[in-house]
Write a protein that holds these residues in place. Sequence first.
Motif, PDB file in Angstrom:
ATOM      1  N   PRO A  88       0.820  -1.216   0.000  1.00 49.87           N
ATOM      2  CA  PRO A  88       0.000   0.000   0.000  1.00 49.87           C
ATOM      3  C   PRO A  88       0.857   1.271   0.000  1.00 49.87           C
ATOM      4  O   PRO A  88       1.970   1.268   0.530  1.00 49.87           O
ATOM      5  CB  PRO A  88      -0.822  -0.103   1.285  1.00 49.87           C
ATOM      6  N   ILE A  89       0.322   2.338  -0.574  1.00 49.13           N
ATOM      7  CA  ILE A  89       1.037   3.623  -0.587  1.00 49.13           C
ATOM      8  C   ILE A  89       0.941   4.216   0.820  1.00 49.13           C
ATOM      9  O   ILE A  89      -0.159   4.348   1.361  1.00 49.13           O
ATOM     10  CB  ILE A  89       0.365   4.614  -1.571  1.00 49.13           C
ATOM     11  N   PRO A  90       2.068   4.586   1.423  1.00 50.20           N
ATOM     12  CA  PRO A  90       1.983   5.196   2.752  1.00 50.20           C
ATOM     13  C   PRO A  90       1.157   6.489   2.703  1.00 50.20           C
ATOM     14  O   PRO A  90       1.259   7.261   1.750  1.00 50.20           O
ATOM     15  CB  PRO A  90       3.446   5.521   3.087  1.00 50.20           C
ATOM     16  N   HIS A  91       0.323   6.692   3.748  1.00 45.02           N
ATOM     17  CA  HIS A  91      -0.536   7.882   3.771  1.00 45.02           C
ATOM     18  C   HIS A  91       0.274   9.168   3.854  1.00 45.02           C
ATOM     19  O   HIS A  91      -0.200  10.231   3.500  1.00 45.02           O
ATOM     20  CB  HIS A  91      -1.519   7.794   4.940  1.00 45.02           C
ATOM     21  N   SER A  92       1.517   9.024   4.337  1.00 45.39           N
ATOM     22  CA  SER A  92       2.339  10.230   4.515  1.00 45.39           C
ATOM     23  C   SER A  92       2.735  10.866   3.173  1.00 45.39           C
ATOM     24  O   SER A  92       3.211  11.984   3.119  1.00 45.39           O
ATOM     25  CB  SER A  92       3.607   9.876   5.287  1.00 45.39           C
ATOM     26  N   ILE A  93       2.541  10.149   2.064  1.00 43.82           N
ATOM     27  CA  ILE A  93       2.909  10.733   0.761  1.00 43.82           C
ATOM     28  C   ILE A  93       1.707  11.488   0.199  1.00 43.82           C
ATOM     29  O   ILE A  93       0.682  10.886  -0.118  1.00 43.82           O
ATOM     30  CB  ILE A  93       3.354   9.640  -0.234  1.00 43.82           C
ATOM     31  N   PRO A  94       1.820  12.827   0.088  1.00 39.23           N
ATOM     32  CA  PRO A  94       0.672  13.562  -0.432  1.00 39.23           C
ATOM     33  C   PRO A  94       0.607  13.469  -1.957  1.00 39.23           C
ATOM     34  O   PRO A  94       1.623  13.263  -2.622  1.00 39.23           O
ATOM     35  CB  PRO A  94       0.977  15.009  -0.009  1.00 39.23           C
ATOM     36  N   GLY A  95      -0.581  13.610  -2.502  1.00 38.67           N
ATOM     37  CA  GLY A  95      -0.713  13.748  -3.954  1.00 38.67           C
ATOM     38  C   GLY A  95      -0.594  15.237  -4.231  1.00 38.67           C
ATOM     39  O   GLY A  95      -1.431  16.016  -3.776  1.00 38.67           O
ATOM     40  N   ASN A  96       0.462  15.675  -4.870  1.00 39.70           N
ATOM     41  CA  ASN A  96       0.705  17.122  -4.886  1.00 39.70           C
ATOM     42  C   ASN A  96       0.896  17.732  -6.274  1.00 39.70           C
ATOM     43  O   ASN A  96       1.443  18.809  -6.389  1.00 39.70           O
ATOM     44  CB  ASN A  96       1.909  17.454  -3.989  1.00 39.70           C
ATOM     45  N   TRP A  97       0.480  17.052  -7.321  1.00 40.00           N
ATOM     46  CA  TRP A  97       0.573  17.676  -8.655  1.00 40.00           C
ATOM     47  C   TRP A  97      -0.834  18.089  -9.060  1.00 40.00           C
ATOM     48  O   TRP A  97      -1.606  17.282  -9.570  1.00 40.00           O
ATOM     49  CB  TRP A  97       1.159  16.704  -9.678  1.00 40.00           C
ATOM     50  N   THR A  98      -1.176  19.331  -8.788  1.00 38.86           N
ATOM     51  CA  THR A  98      -2.552  19.767  -9.031  1.00 38.86           C
ATOM     52  C   THR A  98      -2.608  21.057  -9.838  1.00 38.86           C
ATOM     53  O   THR A  98      -3.666  21.445 -10.302  1.00 38.86           O
ATOM     54  CB  THR A  98      -3.281  20.018  -7.700  1.00 38.86           C
ATOM     55  N   GLU A  99      -1.476  21.724 -10.008  1.00 37.79           N
ATOM     56  CA  GLU A  99      -1.533  23.031 -10.665  1.00 37.79           C
ATOM     57  C   GLU A  99      -1.826  22.907 -12.171  1.00 37.79           C
ATOM     58  O   GLU A  99      -1.653  21.838 -12.752  1.00 37.79           O
ATOM     59  CB  GLU A  99      -0.250  23.854 -10.427  1.00 37.79           C
ATOM     60  N   PRO A 100      -2.292  24.026 -12.803  1.00 36.96           N
ATOM     61  CA  PRO A 100      -2.554  23.972 -14.247  1.00 36.96           C
ATOM     62  C   PRO A 100      -1.307  23.540 -15.011  1.00 36.96           C
ATOM     63  O   PRO A 100      -0.192  23.879 -14.628  1.00 36.96           O
ATOM     64  CB  PRO A 100      -2.916  25.415 -14.594  1.00 36.96           C
TER      65      PRO A 100
END
Length: 393
Positions: free
Chosen positions: A365-377
């Motif tokens: 499983p992906i650790p929860h501590s890793i944020p999904g952070n590519w959101t910009e245009p």
Amino acid sequence: MGTAVAALATQAGKRPIVFRLKDSGIPRADTLRNQGWLQSGIMYPIAAFQGDEVRFQNFARSTFQSGRGMLKSIGLPIPDDNGIVGINKDDSRRIGKLNRRAELIGFSIDQFRQLEPDEARNQLEALYNPKQLYFRIPDLPFDEAKVLERLRSKAIENGAKFFQTEAPVTISKHGSVTRINFDGQTIESSVTLIAAGSGSFDLLKQLGITANGKLRLTPLLVGQTDPVLPASIFIDWGMGYSAVQHRYTDDRNPARPIVVGGGDATRLKNAKHCLYENREFREEHLHELHNCLPAPLTDRLSDVRYTAGYEVIPDQYGVSEFGPWIQEFGNVVFASPGRATVATDAAIKTWGKLTTKLNGNKKIPIPHSIPGNWTEPIKMHFQKIYTFNDAEG
Ligand SMILES: Cc1cc2nc3c(=O)[nH]c(=O)nc-3n(C[C@H](O)[C@H](O)[C@H](O)COP(=O)(O)OP(=O)(O)OC[C@H]3O[C@@H](n4cnc5c(N)ncnc54)[C@H](O)[C@@H]3O)c2cc1C
């Protein structure tokens, strides 16, 4: 490529994590550094298919379908647009080749035809050269950033995470798992896709794998034109350049940028990988690029700068530089689409290979501590927000 595969994986109920370098100040993906040309296949030489007309025919037909299919599948309209190719009248060899390729692909008269001289003169105005014949081709520019945004949204909605790293990820093999090191952290992966464009060879090398291919450094001139070009894609086969003018105007793109590429002499065939921010050209390649351009084009150019693109070129028999190169190395798969036009089809093929591996492997499983952070245009290299110039340095 990675984004398209992630979108497919989530549809199958998986939750992939995608690592990529940040685009701050400069785009760090060749998808964002290309011409944005939805290719029809007609400009691919039959020689690239070992002269085999049937192989060319199958390949070009699937390229045409694949590009349009990609736009449709993510709900984007197919632009009502076309390209024009100019060939010197006395170059009967090239005229014959173009007609033969169109015949093999089976284009309709609306998709491919020779322009009447008056029609060509009226349409091309200052760019018209009486020594050339002109042909309409079904090639057009497409909004690649939007394609990528749609694929990213699909993937994120269904549980994928995109993590942007400050420094390149490194990988190593530990038994049956791959260890992924990013920005001071490490995770393990049971099944890993290396779809890192020009960075892929380095990552494979870290696993002790030498890929049978090369990188080609291809300069692009980026600018604005006034007036705009008479066709969204204009190829002068006599002079040896191709120009793509993006006409979609919105807040990301107030002007109508032009992206120009030259012939073989402008490219470095065996380039060493380097990070996107360190890319630069040899002076002679820029001269070659300018030598290709006629005065009626250069006269209307302004805000000129250059982008160094890196193409991944396979050395393998049967794999062309225009199509997917997908190779399996145990629980690691390497994939390169060849052309952005066929990225979603290449992703389907790649996902097919990954699925069989995922089924037999333990889930990490992906650790929860890793944020999904590519959101910009998402922005292409030619958009006004960027001012970098790879010709300096
Ligand atoms: C000059 C040029 C013009 C082109 N023109 C066209 C065109 O008009 N039409 C067309 O269909 N195709 C075109 N192509 C081909 C097309 O752009 C590529 O085939 C396609 O974009 C490759 O996609 P990719 O996802 O494999 O690679 P990329 O888009 O390069 O993506 C690789 C990703 O991996 C990341 N990455 C790499 N190394 C690391 C690392 N160590 N750690 C973390 N992240 C890493 C990068 O940040 C990037 O996000 C062109 C190519 C070039 C170079």
